[in-house]
Write a protein that holds these residues in place. Structure first.
Motif, PDB file in Angstrom:
ATOM      1  N   MET A   1      89.004  48.748  66.918  1.00 38.11           N
ATOM      2  CA  MET A   1      89.279  48.930  65.497  1.00 38.11           C
ATOM      3  C   MET A   1      89.784  50.341  65.265  1.00 38.11           C
ATOM      4  O   MET A   1      89.449  51.258  66.000  1.00 38.11           O
ATOM      5  N   MET A  29      89.203  41.310  67.339  1.00 37.19           N
ATOM      6  CA  MET A  29      90.048  42.481  67.113  1.00 37.19           C
ATOM      7  C   MET A  29      89.383  43.506  66.205  1.00 37.19           C
ATOM      8  O   MET A  29      89.513  44.713  66.422  1.00 37.19           O
ATOM      9  N   TYR A  30      88.678  43.025  65.194  1.00 36.09           N
ATOM     10  CA  TYR A  30      88.069  43.915  64.199  1.00 36.09           C
ATOM     11  C   TYR A  30      86.601  43.529  64.024  1.00 36.09           C
ATOM     12  O   TYR A  30      86.209  42.935  63.020  1.00 36.09           O
ATOM     13  N   TRP A 219      96.049  41.897  61.447  1.00 38.78           N
ATOM     14  CA  TRP A 219      96.643  43.235  61.251  1.00 38.78           C
ATOM     15  C   TRP A 219      97.047  43.413  59.785  1.00 38.78           C
ATOM     16  O   TRP A 219      96.720  44.421  59.157  1.00 38.78           O
ATOM     17  N   HIS A 230      95.426  49.487  63.294  1.00 36.86           N
ATOM     18  CA  HIS A 230      95.549  49.920  64.686  1.00 36.86           C
ATOM     19  C   HIS A 230      94.380  49.425  65.529  1.00 36.86           C
ATOM     20  O   HIS A 230      93.222  49.516  65.136  1.00 36.86           O
ATOM     21  N   VAL A 231      94.720  48.881  66.679  1.00 37.65           N
ATOM     22  CA  VAL A 231      93.716  48.489  67.670  1.00 37.65           C
ATOM     23  C   VAL A 231      94.433  48.429  69.010  1.00 37.65           C
ATOM     24  O   VAL A 231      95.588  48.010  69.090  1.00 37.65           O
TER      25      VAL A 231
END
Length: 246
Positions: A1, A29-30, A219, A230-231
């Motif tokens: 993250m 992803m988050y 995203w 951003h990741v």
């Protein structure tokens, strides 16, 4: 993250499933974000299969707004582009007016993603049949893209895309890129295709940015709440997002 991401983010998801289920990509992803889903039940990857679900998007978004979410993302690329570009824009307008929240769709996410990586001439891989591919090509053309090559898996069963392996998706992308080696970007359209591990190998092999529905939607959802999205590890779009806040 993203390092500056808040730990209290709550995002509503209108999802194409018959159940209230969060697509796997978002929490991976988050992981610090709370995603609240509301299903609309796409029956098939065909215009008839989308119709009832499309009509359920506004009520689902209203339900999510009542849960106190900060923003709403409508998951489902073909679900949101199949009626055409103008209908998609009208849907966004109605969603924003009805909920009073920042709203986007998976179709808008792929458009924003392609623009972020500066890809106007594109090669396109999809899960869809010829009929849905034609509608996607028209949507992308109106959005300002030049589709140099387009090929799909020909699927109409709603659960079909999830059965495709990353190896099969990469092979399709390799084939389509071979038809348009001068493309500025490669689009993988269909949120049901599992593409978390797909973008980096394709980018490394062909030196071309990859935008995928399944990851671009999350995203874009992060950008709705003021984060960069951003990741690391999922491709150029997410690396370029470090300093670019929506």
């Amino acid at each position: 993250m993203a390092r500056d991401a808040r730990s209290d983010i709550t995002i509503g998801l209108v999802v194409p499933f018959a159940t209230d289920e969060v697509p796997a990509e978002g929490p991976i992803m988050y992981p610090g974000v709370r995603f609240i889903p509301r299903g609309v039940g796409v029956r098939a990857l065909t215009p008839d299969g989308y119709e009832a679900a499309f009509n359920g998007i506004i009520p689902a978004a209203e339900h999510l707004a009542a849960q106190g979410v900060e923003a709403i993302m409508v998951i489902g690329t073909s679900l949101t582009f199949y009626r055409g570009y103008d209908a998609h824009e009208l849907l966004l307008e109605r969603l924003r007016r009805t909920t009073g929240l920042p709203v986007s769709t998976m179709s808008e996410a792929i458009v924003e993603g392609l623009r972020t990586v500066a890809a106007r001439e594109i090669a396109v891989c999809t899960a869809y049949s010829h009929e849905v591919n034609e509608r996607l090509a028209m949507f992308l053309a109106v959005a300002g893209f030049d589709v140099l090559a387009l090929e799909g898996f020909g699927l109409v069963d709603f659960g079909g895309p999830a059965q495709k392996t990353e190896e099969e998706i990469i092979a399709l992308c390799d084939r389509v890129y071979g038809q348009a080696p001068h493309a500025e970007g490669l689009l993988i359209s269909c949120g049901g295709l599992r593409t978390l591990g797909v973008a980096k190998p394709i980018e490394d092999r062909h030196d071309i940015p990859v935008v995928s529905s399944a990851t671009a939607a999350f995203w874009a959802a992060m950008r709705l709440v003021g984060e960069s999205g951003h990741v690391a590890g999922y491709g150029q779009l997410f690396e370029r997002a470090r300093d670019a806040v929506h």
